[in-house]
Design a protein around this motif. Sequence first.
Motif, short mmCIF file in Angstrom:
data_model
loop_
_atom_site.label_atom_id
_atom_site.label_comp_id
_atom_site.label_asym_id
_atom_site.label_seq_id
_atom_site.Cartn_x
_atom_site.Cartn_y
_atom_site.Cartn_z
N GLU A 1 20.93 40.71 118.41
CA GLU A 1 19.64 40.31 117.25
C GLU A 1 18.62 39.51 118.09
OE1 GLU A 1 20.78 42.71 115.86
OE2 GLU A 1 21.00 42.04 113.66
N LEU A 2 18.93 38.65 118.78
CA LEU A 2 17.85 37.86 119.64
C LEU A 2 17.18 38.78 120.61
CD1 LEU A 2 19.61 34.29 120.22
CD2 LEU A 2 17.79 35.00 118.41
N GLY A 3 17.84 39.56 121.05
CA GLY A 3 17.24 40.66 122.08
C GLY A 3 16.33 41.48 121.30
N LEU A 4 16.71 42.08 120.04
CA LEU A 4 15.76 42.83 119.15
C LEU A 4 14.65 42.09 118.78
CD1 LEU A 4 18.09 44.56 116.73
CD2 LEU A 4 16.72 45.62 118.74
N ILE A 5 14.57 40.66 118.60
CA ILE A 5 13.70 39.93 118.07
C ILE A 5 12.52 39.61 119.48
CG2 ILE A 5 12.63 37.61 117.35
CD1 ILE A 5 15.15 37.35 115.64
N ALA A 6 13.44 39.55 120.49
CA ALA A 6 12.26 39.29 121.86
C ALA A 6 11.71 40.77 121.91
CB ALA A 6 13.08 39.04 122.91
N ALA A 7 12.32 41.93 121.93
CA ALA A 7 11.74 43.05 122.08
C ALA A 7 10.49 43.40 120.97
CB ALA A 7 12.58 44.18 122.18
N GLY A 8 10.94 43.28 119.74
CA GLY A 8 9.83 43.20 118.64
C GLY A 8 8.58 42.50 118.90
N VAL B 1 16.80 47.30 111.07
CA VAL B 1 16.43 45.79 111.16
C VAL B 1 15.02 45.91 110.90
CG1 VAL B 1 16.22 44.09 112.67
CG2 VAL B 1 18.35 45.30 113.01
N LEU B 2 14.73 44.94 110.16
CA LEU B 2 13.26 44.58 109.58
C LEU B 2 12.91 43.22 110.08
CD1 LEU B 2 10.82 45.58 107.85
CD2 LEU B 2 11.72 44.43 106.05
N LEU B 3 11.79 43.12 111.00
CA LEU B 3 11.33 41.83 111.25
C LEU B 3 9.88 41.40 110.52
CD1 LEU B 3 11.51 42.41 115.34
CD2 LEU B 3 13.08 41.45 113.77
N PRO C 1 7.01 38.31 109.59
CA PRO C 1 6.65 36.97 109.88
C PRO C 1 6.96 35.93 108.73
CG PRO C 1 4.67 38.59 109.57
CD PRO C 1 5.91 39.21 109.61
N PHE C 2 7.31 34.86 108.93
CA PHE C 2 7.63 33.95 107.99
C PHE C 2 6.98 32.60 108.45
CE2 PHE C 2 10.90 31.27 105.61
CZ PHE C 2 10.59 31.27 104.67
N GLY C 3 5.84 32.36 108.21
CA GLY C 3 4.84 31.27 108.94
C GLY C 3 4.84 31.38 110.37
N PRO C 4 5.26 30.33 111.17
CA PRO C 4 5.36 30.67 112.58
C PRO C 4 6.62 31.26 113.08
CG PRO C 4 5.65 28.24 112.00
CD PRO C 4 5.48 28.87 110.66
N GLN C 5 7.61 31.53 112.14
CA GLN C 5 8.92 31.94 112.37
C GLN C 5 8.86 33.40 112.41
OE1 GLN C 5 10.64 29.22 109.72
NE2 GLN C 5 10.99 27.85 111.10
N ILE C 6 9.93 34.18 112.81
CA ILE C 6 10.28 35.55 112.55
C ILE C 6 11.60 35.42 111.69
CG2 ILE C 6 10.82 37.71 113.51
CD1 ILE C 6 8.95 36.88 115.94
N LEU C 7 11.56 36.33 110.57
CA LEU C 7 12.70 36.51 109.88
C LEU C 7 13.19 38.03 110.16
CD1 LEU C 7 14.49 35.77 107.30
CD2 LEU C 7 12.79 37.01 106.02
N LEU C 8 14.29 38.19 110.70
CA LEU C 8 15.17 39.17 110.74
C LEU C 8 16.06 39.65 109.52
CD1 LEU C 8 16.80 40.77 114.10
CD2 LEU C 8 18.19 40.47 111.94
N THR C 9 16.05 40.71 109.22
CA THR C 9 16.84 41.25 107.97
C THR C 9 17.49 42.61 108.23
OG1 THR C 9 15.06 42.24 106.92
CG2 THR C 9 15.96 40.12 106.10
#
Length: 104
Positions: A36-43, A71-73, A75-83
């Motif tokens: 999941e961290l890899g998906l976020i980095a790629a996203g 997987v839905l990415l 933005p959540f303020g300065p963070q990223i929410l993965l569902t």
Amino acid sequence: MDTLMAVRGMKHVLLIDLSGSVVSSAGLEPAFLKRELGLIAAGKAVIGSLQSSLGATEWNELLLDVDGGPVLLTPFGPQILLTAFDDVTSLGRVRFAVRRLINP
């Protein structure tokens, strides 16, 4: 996070900060964390490239349909929410729940 996990079809939720550190998670098995961290980095790379090409300053969401399910990415303020959820047919429910969390 618990409200998102109550959504039918939800597998797990992960919130990361700008440095890639986990802020919060729910339902996530340790074996899936690296993926999941890899998906976020790629996203983030795809989003950055699209923003640069389009001259956009903001983004709303990115849907990735991968082998383990969609997987839905978001933005959540300065963070990223993965569902992560079971099937693309659950996307409407997931989007609705995420928007309610972000804009109460």
